[in-house]
Design an enzyme around this catalytic site. Structure first.
Site, PDB file in Angstrom:
ATOM      1  N   ALA A 111      14.938  12.661  -3.482  1.00 16.20           N
ATOM      2  CA  ALA A 111      13.744  13.385  -3.061  1.00 16.20           C
ATOM      3  C   ALA A 111      13.591  13.500  -1.539  1.00 16.20           C
ATOM      4  CB  ALA A 111      12.511  12.716  -3.658  1.00 16.20           C
ATOM      5  N   ASN A 180      13.046   4.583  -5.109  1.00 16.43           N
ATOM      6  CA  ASN A 180      14.313   5.297  -4.919  1.00 16.43           C
ATOM      7  C   ASN A 180      14.496   5.821  -3.492  1.00 16.43           C
ATOM      8  OD1 ASN A 180      15.332   5.124  -7.702  1.00 16.43           O
ATOM      9  ND2 ASN A 180      13.457   6.241  -8.150  1.00 16.43           N
ATOM     10  N   HIS A 210       6.545  12.228   2.151  1.00 17.17           N
ATOM     11  CA  HIS A 210       7.279  11.135   2.782  1.00 17.17           C
ATOM     12  C   HIS A 210       7.542  11.519   4.237  1.00 17.17           C
ATOM     13  CE1 HIS A 210       8.212   9.438  -1.192  1.00 17.17           C
ATOM     14  NE2 HIS A 210       8.691  10.610  -1.551  1.00 17.17           N
TER      15      HIS A 210
HETATM   16  N1  LIG Z   1      16.538   9.199  -6.081  1.00 14.27           N
HETATM   17  C1  LIG Z   1      15.339   9.750  -6.116  1.00 14.27           C
HETATM   18  O1  LIG Z   1      14.818  10.249  -5.123  1.00 14.27           O
HETATM   19  C2  LIG Z   1      14.583   9.747  -7.426  1.00 14.27           C
HETATM   20  C3  LIG Z   1      13.416  10.511  -7.525  1.00 14.27           C
HETATM   21  C4  LIG Z   1      12.739  10.502  -8.731  1.00 14.27           C
HETATM   22  C5  LIG Z   1      13.182   9.729  -9.800  1.00 14.27           C
HETATM   23  N2  LIG Z   1      14.307   8.973  -9.670  1.00 14.27           N
HETATM   24  C6  LIG Z   1      14.793   8.132 -10.786  1.00 14.27           C
HETATM   25  O2  LIG Z   1      15.542   8.907 -11.704  1.00 14.27           O
HETATM   26  C7  LIG Z   1      15.492   8.301 -13.003  1.00 14.27           C
HETATM   27  C8  LIG Z   1      15.189   9.365 -14.074  1.00 14.27           C
HETATM   28  O3  LIG Z   1      13.915   9.942 -13.836  1.00 14.27           O
HETATM   29  P1  LIG Z   1      13.204  10.862 -14.934  1.00 14.27           P
HETATM   30  O4  LIG Z   1      11.952  11.358 -14.329  1.00 14.27           O
HETATM   31  O5  LIG Z   1      14.175  11.829 -15.500  1.00 14.27           O
HETATM   32  O6  LIG Z   1      12.858   9.768 -16.058  1.00 14.27           O
HETATM   33  P2  LIG Z   1      12.477  10.050 -17.587  1.00 14.27           P
HETATM   34  O7  LIG Z   1      11.767   8.829 -18.025  1.00 14.27           O
HETATM   35  O8  LIG Z   1      11.838  11.372 -17.775  1.00 14.27           O
HETATM   36  O9  LIG Z   1      13.913  10.125 -18.328  1.00 14.27           O
HETATM   37  C9  LIG Z   1      14.774   9.022 -18.478  1.00 14.27           C
HETATM   38  C10 LIG Z   1      15.646   9.278 -19.699  1.00 14.27           C
HETATM   39  O10 LIG Z   1      16.670   8.276 -19.735  1.00 14.27           O
HETATM   40  C11 LIG Z   1      16.830   7.826 -21.067  1.00 14.27           C
HETATM   41  N3  LIG Z   1      17.361   6.465 -21.054  1.00 14.27           N
HETATM   42  C12 LIG Z   1      16.733   5.319 -20.717  1.00 14.27           C
HETATM   43  N4  LIG Z   1      17.583   4.276 -20.808  1.00 14.27           N
HETATM   44  C13 LIG Z   1      18.774   4.782 -21.200  1.00 14.27           C
HETATM   45  C14 LIG Z   1      20.034   4.201 -21.449  1.00 14.27           C
HETATM   46  N5  LIG Z   1      20.253   2.882 -21.321  1.00 14.27           N
HETATM   47  N6  LIG Z   1      21.061   5.009 -21.823  1.00 14.27           N
HETATM   48  C15 LIG Z   1      20.869   6.345 -21.948  1.00 14.27           C
HETATM   49  N7  LIG Z   1      19.678   6.955 -21.721  1.00 14.27           N
HETATM   50  C16 LIG Z   1      18.651   6.171 -21.350  1.00 14.27           C
HETATM   51  C17 LIG Z   1      15.444   7.923 -21.688  1.00 14.27           C
HETATM   52  O11 LIG Z   1      15.526   8.033 -23.106  1.00 14.27           O
HETATM   53  C18 LIG Z   1      14.883   9.193 -21.039  1.00 14.27           C
HETATM   54  O12 LIG Z   1      15.139  10.344 -21.816  1.00 14.27           O
HETATM   55  C19 LIG Z   1      14.429   7.201 -12.894  1.00 14.27           C
HETATM   56  O13 LIG Z   1      15.067   5.944 -12.736  1.00 14.27           O
HETATM   57  C20 LIG Z   1      13.674   7.539 -11.629  1.00 14.27           C
HETATM   58  O14 LIG Z   1      13.146   6.378 -11.009  1.00 14.27           O
HETATM   59  C21 LIG Z   1      15.029   9.008  -8.516  1.00 14.27           C
END
Ligand SMILES: NC(=O)c1ccc[n+]([C@@H]2O[C@H](COP(=O)([O-])OP(=O)(O)OC[C@H]3O[C@@H](n4cnc5c(N)ncnc54)[C@H](O)[C@@H]3O)[C@@H](O)[C@H]2O)c1
Length: 259
Positions: A111, A180, A210
């Protein structure tokens, strides 16, 4: 053709999957999706099946999934593109992921961005100060560990309230869903124990803002980002899925590179 396996097909992963299938990333193809909660036409039952068809695995599933699968992906010789970078605030996991041998450990910028100039500045001379101020809608910041005064301040909704001011490692513990960007900034610059983080709840805010500030012998830098939320998960910025697609584009042999 770059073969892409996806772990996690939620708010972010589903956009990555959809865009890959639509051909948004030239030269990349989605080969499998591992998510027990989602019925995808390319769904696979386990990590081995995903790895057998992938050159790079995108983790978009959360900290637990990275802990469970990250090392195995690298040890299979497959590149691992991590989206849940905040999980690396756990020193043990960071060291396991770094030490695993095989495929590359790739951290998605997610992000925020600007790491290119900050890393160039660090090669010129040390960065003395790096900080990030994250301002979010006040209600999104209420946490069970907060005392009554802080919770009331956020609920009152009359003025911005600073709910955290400290180092990045502690910020990742207190606000894991905001970890993150903090983690990526820490890993790209002066580390979890030196990057300063402020978290502000703003009753007027509708987007997440941010502001990254850094200074050192090379100069002073201020980078600001204001992201719209994902329509499917208000805690995830919509642009993050596109930062995954941009990263996959950059893994392809380029016609033009922004290096
Ligand atoms: N890097 C960044 O800037 C940034 C920004 C936003 C979110 N994120 C991270 O990205 C990740 C995903 O975000 P999101 O909004 O899509 O979340 P979300 O909750 O909408 O989706 C996560 C998905 O992963 C699946 N899942 C969970 N554990 C699993 C496993 N062990 N094996 C396979 N699938 C699994 C769940 O069933 C769900 O469908 C989160 O960890 C979030 O913190 C990172």
């Amino acid at each position: 053709m770059l073969r892409v396996g996806l772990i996690g097909c939620g708010a972010m992963g589903s956009v990555v999957a959809r865009e890959l299938e639509a051909g948004t990333v030239d030269g990349a193809v989605l080969t499998g999706v591992l998510d027990p909660e989602v019925d995808h036409r390319l769904g696979v039952a386990d990590l081995d099946s995903l790895l057998s068809e992938a050159d790079v695995v995108v983790e978009a599933a959360g900290h637990g999934a990275l802990r469970d699968c990250g090392v195995a992906v690298r040890e299979a010789g497959t590149d691992l593109l991590v989206v849940s970078v905040g999980a690396l605030a756990d020193e043990a996991l960071e060291s396991q992921l770094r030490q695993a041998e095989g495929g590359r450990l790739l951290l998605c910028t997610g992000a925020i961005g600007g790491f290119d100039i900050l890393r160039a500045a660090m090669m010129f001379g040390p960065l003395d100060d790096v900080s990030i101020t994250s301002t979010k809608p006040a209600a999104a910041l209420v946490r069970p560990w907060m005392d009554e005064t802080m919770r009331d301040g956020l609920a009152a909704g009359s003025a911005p309230v600073t709910v955290f001011d400290g180092v990045a490692r502690m910020a990742c513990e207190r606000f894991p869903e905001s970890a993150n960007v903090t983690a990526t900034l820490s890993l790209a610059t002066i580390g979890f124990d030196r990057v300063r983080v402020r978290m502000v709840g703003d009753p007027e805010a509708t987007r997440v803002r941010h502001v990254v500030s850094a200074s050192g012998t090379a100069g002073t830098y201020e980078l600001s980002f204001e992201n719209a939320a994902s329509p499917d998960n208000p805690r995830t910025s919509a642009v993050t899925a596109y930062s995954v697609l941009r990263a996959l584009t950059d893994l392809r042999p380029p016609a033009v590179s922004f290096l």
